[in-house]
Motif scaffolding. Sequence first.
Motif, PDB file in Angstrom:
ATOM      1  N   GLY A   1       0.808  -1.208   0.000  1.00  0.00           N
ATOM      2  CA  GLY A   1       0.000   0.000   0.000  1.00  0.00           C
ATOM      3  C   GLY A   1       0.848   1.267   0.000  1.00  0.00           C
ATOM      4  N   ALA A   2       1.944   1.248   0.760  1.00  0.00           N
ATOM      5  CA  ALA A   2       2.830   2.412   0.809  1.00  0.00           C
ATOM      6  C   ALA A   2       3.499   2.668  -0.531  1.00  0.00           C
ATOM      7  N   ALA A   3       3.652   1.620  -1.335  1.00  0.00           N
ATOM      8  CA  ALA A   3       4.266   1.766  -2.654  1.00  0.00           C
ATOM      9  C   ALA A   3       3.237   2.135  -3.726  1.00  0.00           C
ATOM     10  N   GLY A   4       1.974   2.199  -3.348  1.00  0.00           N
ATOM     11  CA  GLY A   4       0.941   2.571  -4.300  1.00  0.00           C
ATOM     12  C   GLY A   4       0.210   1.408  -4.937  1.00  0.00           C
ATOM     13  N   VAL A   5       0.322   0.222  -4.327  1.00  0.00           N
ATOM     14  CA  VAL A   5      -0.354  -0.969  -4.841  1.00  0.00           C
ATOM     15  C   VAL A   5      -1.688  -1.135  -4.112  1.00  0.00           C
ATOM     16  N   ALA A   6      -2.759  -1.314  -4.860  1.00  0.00           N
ATOM     17  CA  ALA A   6      -4.093  -1.516  -4.280  1.00  0.00           C
ATOM     18  C   ALA A   6      -4.656  -2.827  -4.809  1.00  0.00           C
ATOM     19  N   PRO A   7      -4.379  -3.960  -4.140  1.00  0.00           N
ATOM     20  CA  PRO A   7      -4.859  -5.253  -4.634  1.00  0.00           C
ATOM     21  C   PRO A   7      -6.380  -5.302  -4.739  1.00  0.00           C
ATOM     22  N   VAL A   8      -6.837  -6.051  -5.729  1.00  0.00           N
ATOM     23  CA  VAL A   8      -8.269  -6.298  -5.900  1.00  0.00           C
ATOM     24  C   VAL A   8      -8.580  -7.635  -5.244  1.00  0.00           C
ATOM     25  N   TYR A   9      -9.351  -7.628  -4.170  1.00  0.00           N
ATOM     26  CA  TYR A   9      -9.678  -8.847  -3.440  1.00  0.00           C
ATOM     27  C   TYR A   9     -11.077  -9.346  -3.815  1.00  0.00           C
ATOM     28  N   ASN A  10     -11.314 -10.608  -3.492  1.00  0.00           N
ATOM     29  CA  ASN A  10     -12.620 -11.235  -3.731  1.00  0.00           C
ATOM     30  C   ASN A  10     -12.997 -11.260  -5.219  1.00  0.00           C
ATOM     31  N   ARG A  11     -11.996 -11.364  -6.066  1.00  0.00           N
ATOM     32  CA  ARG A  11     -12.265 -11.504  -7.495  1.00  0.00           C
ATOM     33  C   ARG A  11     -11.619 -12.797  -7.995  1.00  0.00           C
ATOM     34  N   ALA A  12     -12.417 -13.722  -8.451  1.00  0.00           N
ATOM     35  CA  ALA A  12     -11.919 -14.995  -8.973  1.00  0.00           C
ATOM     36  C   ALA A  12     -11.799 -14.901 -10.492  1.00  0.00           C
ATOM     37  N   VAL A  13     -10.576 -14.944 -10.994  1.00  0.00           N
ATOM     38  CA  VAL A  13     -10.343 -14.972 -12.441  1.00  0.00           C
ATOM     39  C   VAL A  13     -10.490 -16.422 -12.885  1.00  0.00           C
ATOM     40  N   THR A  14     -11.384 -16.680 -13.811  1.00  0.00           N
ATOM     41  CA  THR A  14     -11.638 -18.049 -14.252  1.00  0.00           C
ATOM     42  C   THR A  14     -11.008 -18.369 -15.600  1.00  0.00           C
ATOM     43  N   SER A  15     -10.581 -17.350 -16.314  1.00  0.00           N
ATOM     44  CA  SER A  15      -9.937 -17.555 -17.611  1.00  0.00           C
ATOM     45  C   SER A  15      -8.916 -16.439 -17.820  1.00  0.00           C
ATOM     46  N   LEU A  16      -7.776 -16.793 -18.393  1.00  0.00           N
ATOM     47  CA  LEU A  16      -6.768 -15.776 -18.672  1.00  0.00           C
ATOM     48  C   LEU A  16      -7.215 -14.820 -19.766  1.00  0.00           C
ATOM     49  N   ASP A  17      -8.285 -15.166 -20.453  1.00  0.00           N
ATOM     50  CA  ASP A  17      -8.843 -14.241 -21.433  1.00  0.00           C
ATOM     51  C   ASP A  17      -9.257 -12.928 -20.769  1.00  0.00           C
ATOM     52  N   GLU A  18      -9.575 -12.996 -19.478  1.00  0.00           N
ATOM     53  CA  GLU A  18      -9.959 -11.796 -18.737  1.00  0.00           C
ATOM     54  C   GLU A  18      -8.798 -10.823 -18.592  1.00  0.00           C
ATOM     55  N   LEU A  19      -7.578 -11.294 -18.831  1.00  0.00           N
ATOM     56  CA  LEU A  19      -6.386 -10.462 -18.648  1.00  0.00           C
ATOM     57  C   LEU A  19      -5.780 -10.048 -19.986  1.00  0.00           C
ATOM     58  N   ALA A  20      -6.554 -10.151 -21.050  1.00  0.00           N
ATOM     59  CA  ALA A  20      -6.084  -9.701 -22.363  1.00  0.00           C
ATOM     60  C   ALA A  20      -5.761  -8.210 -22.297  1.00  0.00           C
ATOM     61  N   GLY A  21      -4.671  -7.819 -22.920  1.00  0.00           N
ATOM     62  CA  GLY A  21      -4.272  -6.417 -22.911  1.00  0.00           C
ATOM     63  C   GLY A  21      -3.128  -6.114 -21.974  1.00  0.00           C
ATOM     64  N   TYR A  22      -2.822  -7.041 -21.071  1.00  0.00           N
ATOM     65  CA  TYR A  22      -1.670  -6.841 -20.188  1.00  0.00           C
ATOM     66  C   TYR A  22      -0.397  -7.283 -20.905  1.00  0.00           C
ATOM     67  N   ASP A  23       0.678  -6.548 -20.666  1.00  0.00           N
ATOM     68  CA  ASP A  23       1.967  -6.898 -21.268  1.00  0.00           C
ATOM     69  C   ASP A  23       2.599  -8.106 -20.593  1.00  0.00           C
ATOM     70  N   LEU A  24       2.313  -8.295 -19.306  1.00  0.00           N
ATOM     71  CA  LEU A  24       2.884  -9.398 -18.532  1.00  0.00           C
ATOM     72  C   LEU A  24       1.842  -9.910 -17.559  1.00  0.00           C
ATOM     73  N   VAL A  25       1.703 -11.229 -17.486  1.00  0.00           N
ATOM     74  CA  VAL A  25       0.820 -11.871 -16.516  1.00  0.00           C
ATOM     75  C   VAL A  25       1.689 -12.761 -15.633  1.00  0.00           C
ATOM     76  N   VAL A  26       1.658 -12.505 -14.331  1.00  0.00           N
ATOM     77  CA  VAL A  26       2.470 -13.259 -13.376  1.00  0.00           C
ATOM     78  C   VAL A  26       1.567 -14.194 -12.583  1.00  0.00           C
ATOM     79  N   GLY A  27       1.853 -15.481 -12.662  1.00  0.00           N
ATOM     80  CA  GLY A  27       1.117 -16.452 -11.864  1.00  0.00           C
ATOM     81  C   GLY A  27       1.776 -16.607 -10.507  1.00  0.00           C
TER      82      GLY A  27
END
Length: 374
Positions: A108-134
Motif C-alpha cells: 500500500g505504501a508503494a501505491g499498490v491496491a490489490p483487488v480482493y474477492n475476485r476470482a479470475v476463471t480464464s486468462l482471457d480476462e487479462l487480455a491487454g496486459y503486457d505481462l501476466v504473473v502467476g
Amino acid sequence: MRIAILGAGPAGLYLATLIKRRDARVDVTVIEQNPPDATFGFGVVFSDRALEFLRDDDEETCAAIAPHMESWEDMTLVLRGERVVIDGIGFAAIGRLELLQLLQARAGAAGVAPVYNRAVTSLDELAGYDLVVGADGVNSLVRRTYAGAFGASARLLTNRFAWFGTTQPFDTLTQTFVDSAFGPLDAHHYRYAADRSTFIVEVGTDTFARAGFASMSEAETRGLCERVFADALGGHKLISNNSIWRQFPVVHNARWSHGNCVLIGDALHTAHFSIGSGTRLALEDAIALDKALAAHRAVPDALAAFEAARRPVLEKLVAGANGSADWYERFGEHMRLAPLDFAMSYITRSGRIDLERLRTLSPRFVGRYEREHA
C-alpha cells in the motif's frame, strides 16, 4: 507497461511492491480471489538467518518484519522421550496472517491496491496486459492453462499432515516423534509469537488408516492428536483453523514462462515445509523477477533472464527440500534408530550438510555424537 499479478500472497504482494517502488509509472494490478485476511495455518518459519537474504536488496522491508519475529539458535528432536539438541540450527518464525498484513502495508505504501474477492476463471480476462504473473499458488490458473507449455507436473506425497496451533510456547523448533498404538506420528512445533505456536501433526498412510482419521471430524482429530502429544503440549490444547488432513504437493515446471506469462512462488515450485524455505523462496523469486524486468525492456528477454539467473539457485534448494520430504515419507522406519543416530540421520537428510560442515555448525551435537560412538 501493464502487469497483472494473480495472487496476493507473499510472492504476489512483494513483487508488486518491488516493481512500483522501482518505477511508479508501471501499471500493476494484483488480483486475489480471497479476502485480504484469508489464510490457513498459524506461523511461518524461516530457516538459517531468517530475513538476512532481504537486507541487501530491501532493508526497509526486512526492518519492518524482523521485530515481529520469534527466533532461536538451536533445534530439538524428541524420540522415545529423549531430547537431543542440535546447536547452531537457527530458525525464526512469524504469524502467517501478521506477515501477510505487513506485506500488504508495504504494498500500500508503494501505491499498490490489490483487488480482493475476485476470482479470475480464464486468462482471457487479462487480455491487454503486457505481462501476466502467476503467483496464484499450487492450484495456479496460469500453470493449469498452459500446463503443456510449462512442462508442468504435480504429485502428492503419501504422508498426511494437519496444521494446528497451540498456546504452548516452545523454546526451539522441536520435532516430537511418538510411536502410538496405531503407529508412528510426528509433530513439527515452534513458537511464532510469545504465547502462540504452530503445531503440525504428520502421519504415514498406515498410521492414518489404523487410527481411522479419514472418518473423524476435525474436532475428533484434534482431540486424538492432543492425547498422543500430551507430553509435548504440557496441558495446553490444540487450536484449529481449517486443520484438515492434507498431502503435500510437489510442483515442478520444466519451463518457467510461456508467451507473456511467468510463474513464481508455489505456482512455480514447492519446497517441503520441513526445511522452512517456502516463503523465503517465494520472496526471492519476486526479487529475481523484478531485477530481470529492470534490466530488460522486452518482456521475453526479461523472462528468459529471470529463469537463467534464478533456476540454478532454486533447483539446488528444491532438491534439498525433496530429499527432506523423502526422509519424512519413511520417518517411521528412521524411528527405530537410537536417538543420537536418529538425530544424525535427520540433520543430514537433505544431502546439503555432511559431517564436516556439521562440525562447524553444531559443534556440541557432533561432539556428543562422536563421544558416544568412539
